[in-house]
Design an enzyme around this catalytic site. Structure first.
Site, short mmCIF file in Angstrom:
data_model
loop_
_atom_site.label_atom_id
_atom_site.label_comp_id
_atom_site.label_asym_id
_atom_site.label_seq_id
_atom_site.Cartn_x
_atom_site.Cartn_y
_atom_site.Cartn_z
N CYS A 63 7.90 -17.10 15.67
CA CYS A 63 8.09 -18.47 15.18
C CYS A 63 7.70 -18.49 13.71
O CYS A 63 7.68 -17.45 13.06
CB CYS A 63 7.30 -19.49 16.02
SG CYS A 63 5.51 -19.37 15.82
N LYS A 64 7.37 -19.65 13.19
CA LYS A 64 7.03 -19.73 11.77
C LYS A 64 5.68 -19.10 11.47
O LYS A 64 5.54 -18.31 10.54
CB LYS A 64 7.07 -21.18 11.29
CG LYS A 64 6.79 -21.32 9.81
CD LYS A 64 6.97 -22.75 9.34
CE LYS A 64 6.70 -22.85 7.84
NZ LYS A 64 6.94 -24.20 7.34
#
Length: 100
Positions: A63-64
């Site tokens: 994810c980020k």
């Protein structure tokens, strides 16, 4: 939960290892680029799309920053999948990007 650093991932990518990477970011985030070969399954879609995954394979979740992928890992582990969380997510990744 197993984890992997972005350096470890880049080394595996450079060695052309057969990896199963799932990017759980939202659509607008993946427009900024994805790890080559990654499959996009937004976090909210993981439960309904888990049937598309193969329990005999290991998946690297991205994810980020690492929190959403950790949530995805927890869920998939509870369903019997082998998963690895990418520490620091895309914020820590400085390797090649692919745009879809």
């Amino acid at each position: 939960m197993k984890t992997m650093t972005t350096d470890e991932l880049i080394n595996l990518l450079d060695a052309n290892e057969d990896l199963n990477i799932i990017d759980v970011r939202e659509d607008f985030e993946v427009e900024e680029g994805m790890i080559p070969g990654a499959v996009h399954i937004p976090l909210g879609s993981i439960p309904e799309r888990a049937a598309e995954l193969d329990k005999s394979k290991e998946y690297i979740m991205v994810c980020k920053a690492g929190a959403r992928s950790a949530s995805a890992c927890e869920y998939l582990e509870s369903q019997g999948f082998e998963v690895i969380n990418l520490e620091g997510g895309m914020m820590a990744y400085d390797g090649e990007l692919e745009f879809k």
